[in-house]
Design a protein around this motif. Structure first.
Motif, PDB file in Angstrom:
ATOM      1  N   THR A  88      -4.535   3.558  -2.769  1.00 13.88           N
ATOM      2  CA  THR A  88      -3.132   3.590  -3.166  1.00 13.88           C
ATOM      3  C   THR A  88      -3.031   4.209  -4.554  1.00 13.88           C
ATOM      4  OG1 THR A  88      -2.709   1.590  -1.881  1.00 13.88           O
ATOM      5  CG2 THR A  88      -1.073   2.178  -3.545  1.00 13.88           C
ATOM      6  N   LEU A  89      -2.021   5.055  -4.744  1.00  9.95           N
ATOM      7  CA  LEU A  89      -1.844   5.751  -6.013  1.00  9.95           C
ATOM      8  C   LEU A  89      -0.617   5.206  -6.740  1.00  9.95           C
ATOM      9  CD1 LEU A  89      -2.555   9.483  -5.053  1.00  9.95           C
ATOM     10  CD2 LEU A  89      -3.982   7.985  -6.432  1.00  9.95           C
ATOM     11  N   LEU A  90      -0.793   4.959  -8.020  1.00  5.28           N
ATOM     12  CA  LEU A  90       0.297   4.540  -8.903  1.00  5.28           C
ATOM     13  C   LEU A  90       0.322   5.491 -10.087  1.00  5.28           C
ATOM     14  CD1 LEU A  90       2.437   2.561 -10.069  1.00  5.28           C
ATOM     15  CD2 LEU A  90       0.528   1.237 -11.014  1.00  5.28           C
ATOM     16  N   ALA A  91       1.441   6.190 -10.274  1.00  2.00           N
ATOM     17  CA  ALA A  91       1.608   7.091 -11.408  1.00  2.00           C
ATOM     18  C   ALA A  91       2.642   6.497 -12.350  1.00  2.00           C
ATOM     19  CB  ALA A  91       2.056   8.476 -10.935  1.00  2.00           C
ATOM     20  N   LEU A  92       2.305   6.416 -13.643  1.00  2.00           N
ATOM     21  CA  LEU A  92       3.186   5.773 -14.613  1.00  2.00           C
ATOM     22  C   LEU A  92       3.456   6.709 -15.781  1.00  2.00           C
ATOM     23  CD1 LEU A  92       0.552   3.428 -14.122  1.00  2.00           C
ATOM     24  CD2 LEU A  92       2.647   2.104 -14.353  1.00  2.00           C
ATOM     25  N   THR A  93       4.695   6.756 -16.201  1.00  2.00           N
ATOM     26  CA  THR A  93       5.059   7.556 -17.363  1.00  2.00           C
ATOM     27  C   THR A  93       6.359   7.022 -17.964  1.00  2.00           C
ATOM     28  OG1 THR A  93       5.650   9.796 -18.140  1.00  2.00           O
ATOM     29  CG2 THR A  93       6.276   9.218 -15.899  1.00  2.00           C
ATOM     30  N   ALA A 139       7.229   6.233  -3.239  1.00  2.00           N
ATOM     31  CA  ALA A 139       8.432   5.579  -3.757  1.00  2.00           C
ATOM     32  C   ALA A 139       8.558   5.925  -5.238  1.00  2.00           C
ATOM     33  CB  ALA A 139       8.333   4.069  -3.573  1.00  2.00           C
ATOM     34  N   VAL A 140       9.771   6.179  -5.690  1.00  2.00           N
ATOM     35  CA  VAL A 140      10.020   6.518  -7.088  1.00  2.00           C
ATOM     36  C   VAL A 140      10.907   5.430  -7.692  1.00  2.00           C
ATOM     37  CG1 VAL A 140      10.969   8.212  -8.695  1.00  2.00           C
ATOM     38  CG2 VAL A 140       9.836   8.983  -6.594  1.00  2.00           C
ATOM     39  N   VAL A 141      10.393   4.790  -8.725  1.00  2.00           N
ATOM     40  CA  VAL A 141      11.131   3.714  -9.399  1.00  2.00           C
ATOM     41  C   VAL A 141      11.412   4.166 -10.821  1.00  2.00           C
ATOM     42  CG1 VAL A 141      11.096   1.313 -10.165  1.00  2.00           C
ATOM     43  CG2 VAL A 141      10.052   1.943  -7.967  1.00  2.00           C
ATOM     44  N   VAL A 142      12.678   4.331 -11.136  1.00  2.00           N
ATOM     45  CA  VAL A 142      13.090   4.834 -12.453  1.00  2.00           C
ATOM     46  C   VAL A 142      13.981   3.796 -13.117  1.00  2.00           C
ATOM     47  CG1 VAL A 142      14.264   6.676 -13.714  1.00  2.00           C
ATOM     48  CG2 VAL A 142      12.993   7.220 -11.632  1.00  2.00           C
ATOM     49  N   ARG A 143      13.648   3.448 -14.331  1.00  2.00           N
ATOM     50  CA  ARG A 143      14.483   2.556 -15.116  1.00  2.00           C
ATOM     51  C   ARG A 143      14.961   3.313 -16.350  1.00  2.00           C
ATOM     52  NH1 ARG A 143      14.943   0.680 -11.203  1.00  2.00           N
ATOM     53  NH2 ARG A 143      14.523  -1.393 -10.377  1.00  2.00           N
ATOM     54  N   GLY A 144      16.149   2.988 -16.813  1.00  2.00           N
ATOM     55  CA  GLY A 144      16.766   3.730 -17.902  1.00  2.00           C
ATOM     56  C   GLY A 144      15.909   3.755 -19.158  1.00  2.00           C
ATOM     57  N   ILE A 145      16.016   4.844 -19.894  1.00  2.00           N
ATOM     58  CA  ILE A 145      15.233   4.987 -21.116  1.00  2.00           C
ATOM     59  C   ILE A 145      16.018   4.565 -22.353  1.00  2.00           C
ATOM     60  CG2 ILE A 145      13.833   6.850 -20.159  1.00  2.00           C
ATOM     61  CD1 ILE A 145      15.546   8.798 -21.808  1.00  2.00           C
ATOM     62  N   ASP A 146      17.215   4.047 -22.137  1.00  2.00           N
ATOM     63  CA  ASP A 146      18.002   3.595 -23.290  1.00  2.00           C
ATOM     64  C   ASP A 146      17.294   2.433 -23.978  1.00  2.00           C
ATOM     65  OD1 ASP A 146      20.185   3.295 -25.074  1.00  2.00           O
ATOM     66  OD2 ASP A 146      20.914   1.628 -23.860  1.00  2.00           O
ATOM     67  N   ARG A 147      17.141   2.529 -25.286  1.00  2.00           N
ATOM     68  CA  ARG A 147      16.512   1.474 -26.067  1.00  2.00           C
ATOM     69  C   ARG A 147      17.539   0.964 -27.071  1.00  2.00           C
ATOM     70  NH1 ARG A 147      10.993   2.199 -26.433  1.00  2.00           N
ATOM     71  NH2 ARG A 147      10.934   0.202 -27.500  1.00  2.00           N
ATOM     72  N   PRO A 148      18.265  -0.087 -26.719  1.00  2.00           N
ATOM     73  CA  PRO A 148      19.373  -0.546 -27.573  1.00  2.00           C
ATOM     74  C   PRO A 148      18.915  -0.987 -28.954  1.00  2.00           C
ATOM     75  CG  PRO A 148      18.910  -2.136 -25.829  1.00  2.00           C
ATOM     76  CD  PRO A 148      18.138  -0.897 -25.505  1.00  2.00           C
ATOM     77  N   GLY A 149      17.622  -1.290 -29.128  1.00  2.00           N
ATOM     78  CA  GLY A 149      17.135  -1.693 -30.445  1.00  2.00           C
ATOM     79  C   GLY A 149      16.804  -0.540 -31.365  1.00  2.00           C
ATOM     80  N   LEU A 150      16.949   0.707 -30.875  1.00  2.00           N
ATOM     81  CA  LEU A 150      16.643   1.865 -31.716  1.00  2.00           C
ATOM     82  C   LEU A 150      17.916   2.445 -32.310  1.00  2.00           C
ATOM     83  CD1 LEU A 150      13.980   3.810 -29.622  1.00  2.00           C
ATOM     84  CD2 LEU A 150      13.617   2.151 -31.448  1.00  2.00           C
ATOM     85  N   PHE A 151      17.811   2.914 -33.546  1.00  2.00           N
ATOM     86  CA  PHE A 151      18.920   3.593 -34.216  1.00  2.00           C
ATOM     87  C   PHE A 151      18.464   5.006 -34.550  1.00  2.00           C
ATOM     88  CE2 PHE A 151      20.772   4.933 -38.309  1.00  2.00           C
ATOM     89  CZ  PHE A 151      22.105   5.001 -37.946  1.00  2.00           C
ATOM     90  N   ARG A 158       0.822  -1.218   0.000  1.00  2.00           N
ATOM     91  CA  ARG A 158       0.000   0.000   0.000  1.00  2.00           C
ATOM     92  C   ARG A 158       0.857   1.270   0.000  1.00  2.00           C
ATOM     93  NH1 ARG A 158      -5.393  -1.198   0.428  1.00  2.00           N
ATOM     94  NH2 ARG A 158      -5.658  -3.403   0.007  1.00  2.00           N
ATOM     95  N   ARG A 159       1.951   1.226  -0.739  1.00  2.00           N
ATOM     96  CA  ARG A 159       2.787   2.407  -0.935  1.00  2.00           C
ATOM     97  C   ARG A 159       2.392   3.091  -2.229  1.00  2.00           C
ATOM     98  NH1 ARG A 159       8.068   2.537   0.897  1.00  2.00           N
ATOM     99  NH2 ARG A 159       8.142   4.584  -0.135  1.00  2.00           N
ATOM    100  N   ASP A 160       2.307   4.423  -2.203  1.00  2.00           N
ATOM    101  CA  ASP A 160       2.175   5.179  -3.434  1.00  2.00           C
ATOM    102  C   ASP A 160       3.485   5.058  -4.211  1.00  2.00           C
ATOM    103  OD1 ASP A 160      -0.303   5.938  -2.548  1.00  2.00           O
ATOM    104  OD2 ASP A 160       0.207   8.031  -2.172  1.00  2.00           O
ATOM    105  N   VAL A 161       3.383   4.910  -5.544  1.00  2.00           N
ATOM    106  CA  VAL A 161       4.590   4.703  -6.350  1.00  2.00           C
ATOM    107  C   VAL A 161       4.507   5.518  -7.632  1.00  2.00           C
ATOM    108  CG1 VAL A 161       6.131   3.012  -7.418  1.00  2.00           C
ATOM    109  CG2 VAL A 161       4.693   2.313  -5.492  1.00  2.00           C
ATOM    110  N   LEU A 162       5.589   6.213  -7.948  1.00  2.00           N
ATOM    111  CA  LEU A 162       5.762   6.852  -9.253  1.00  2.00           C
ATOM    112  C   LEU A 162       6.739   6.006 -10.058  1.00  2.00           C
ATOM    113  CD1 LEU A 162       5.567   9.189 -11.342  1.00  2.00           C
ATOM    114  CD2 LEU A 162       7.441  10.292 -10.111  1.00  2.00           C
ATOM    115  N   VAL A 163       6.309   5.573 -11.238  1.00  2.00           N
ATOM    116  CA  VAL A 163       7.115   4.695 -12.081  1.00  2.00           C
ATOM    117  C   VAL A 163       7.497   5.432 -13.363  1.00  2.00           C
ATOM    118  CG1 VAL A 163       7.147   2.548 -13.398  1.00  2.00           C
ATOM    119  CG2 VAL A 163       5.993   2.634 -11.189  1.00  2.00           C
ATOM    120  N   VAL A 164       8.785   5.479 -13.643  1.00  2.00           N
ATOM    121  CA  VAL A 164       9.286   6.032 -14.899  1.00  2.00           C
ATOM    122  C   VAL A 164      10.018   4.910 -15.620  1.00  2.00           C
ATOM    123  CG1 VAL A 164      10.645   7.834 -16.013  1.00  2.00           C
ATOM    124  CG2 VAL A 164       9.561   8.285 -13.798  1.00  2.00           C
ATOM    125  N   MET A 165       9.365   4.378 -16.642  1.00  2.00           N
ATOM    126  CA  MET A 165       9.945   3.290 -17.431  1.00  2.00           C
ATOM    127  C   MET A 165       9.713   3.575 -18.901  1.00  2.00           C
ATOM    128  SD  MET A 165       8.791  -0.218 -15.500  1.00  2.00           S
ATOM    129  CE  MET A 165       9.323  -0.643 -13.849  1.00  2.00           C
TER     130      MET A 165
END
Length: 279
Positions: free
Chosen positions: A181-186, A207-219, A45-52
């Protein structure tokens, strides 16, 4: 009746076989980076901001949690086409799901809410504009919302590139729903937008969970043109001529990528029509 958070709680996360649920309900063998972390936080029951990044599996998070929380999970989605795709994908997985937007009839909207009231669905999608309607919020409050998931959450921030005023009603709506509980996604939020999003949604101990935006399949490549008429020359080279001037391994990848459907973005509708005629 104000439901607030349902009296019966989800099982403690340390007792849940999340990987078993992933296999049985979603047909997947492993979580993608960040997914399990966010799921466990939400079950606590933690509020979470997700950046993926796009394609990282953000939608799985709230679909997964919706099956374990006792009440209804409501997903705020600004794009009807995206909502339709996610609803169909969830239904294909056997999840009981409904949607509330202007593209479905009044009878279908009523049916979705009635099913939620009877406990027949655990996952309900709605556009942000619906949360300006007090009757809609009151009805959700009586049903009992455990999780309010806000997709494309950067739309609430005027710092963002895609500000959408209807999102500003969500903080008040969450309070009227009994503060689920709040979940924000972007997929796109710099530190300023993250802070603004948390504040405007009224997220607590977030809680803020951030994962890298690098997309190795993009040129990515930029080819500059000095005059508009050069656009066709560059397009002709890209579409008809074999790639050249690249390392051998990249040349073959580009040749394969260009042999098939694609998208050409134009600045104006007129330019798009002219380009289509030329093609």
């Amino acid at each position: 009746m104000c439901a607030h958070r349902p009296d019966h709680q989800a099982p403690p996360t340390d007792l849940l076989d999340l990987h078993g649920v992933l296999r049985e309900r979603f047909g997947l063998e492993r979580f993608r980076p960040g997914q399990e972390e966010v799921i466990r936080l939400l079950l606590q029951r933690r509020d979470v901001l997700v950046v993926m990044p796009t394609g990282a599996g953000k939608s799985l998070v709230f679909q997964f949690v919706s099956q374990l929380l006792p009440g209804l999970t409501v997903v705020v989605s600004p794009l009807i086409s995206l909502m339709k795709d996610q609803v169909e994908a969830a239904a294909d997985l056997g999840l009981a799901v409904g949607q509330i937007n202007s593209a479905v009839s009044a009878a279908e909207r009523e049916q979705a809410l009635a099913r939620a009231e009877r406990g027949e669905i655990k996952l309900l999608y709605a556009t942000p504009e619906r949360f300006r309607n007090p009757d809609f919020i009151d009805r959700l409050r009586r049903i009992g919302v455990s999780l309010l998931a806000v997709d494309e959450a950067h739309c609430i921030s005027e710092w963002g590139y895609d500000f959408r005023p209807a999102y500003l009603a969500l903080k008040g709506a969450a309070e009227r729903l009994g503060r689920p509980t709040l979940l924000a996604l972007t997929a796109t939020a710099n530190p300023w937008v993250r802070r603004d999003t948390i504040e405007r949604l009224g997220m607590r101990h977030c809680a803020v969970v951030v994962r890298g935006i690098d997309r190795p399949g993009l040129f990515l490549e930029v080819r500059g043109v000095l005059a508009e008429e050069e656009d066709h020359r560059v397009l002709r080279e890209l579409l008809l001529e074999p790639p050249h001037g690249y390392p051998p391994e990249l040349t073959e990848t580009l040749r394969t990528a260009m042999d098939g459907p694609g998208i050409i973005y134009c600045r104006t509708t007129r330019a798009a029509e002219q380009t289509a005629d030329w093609l």
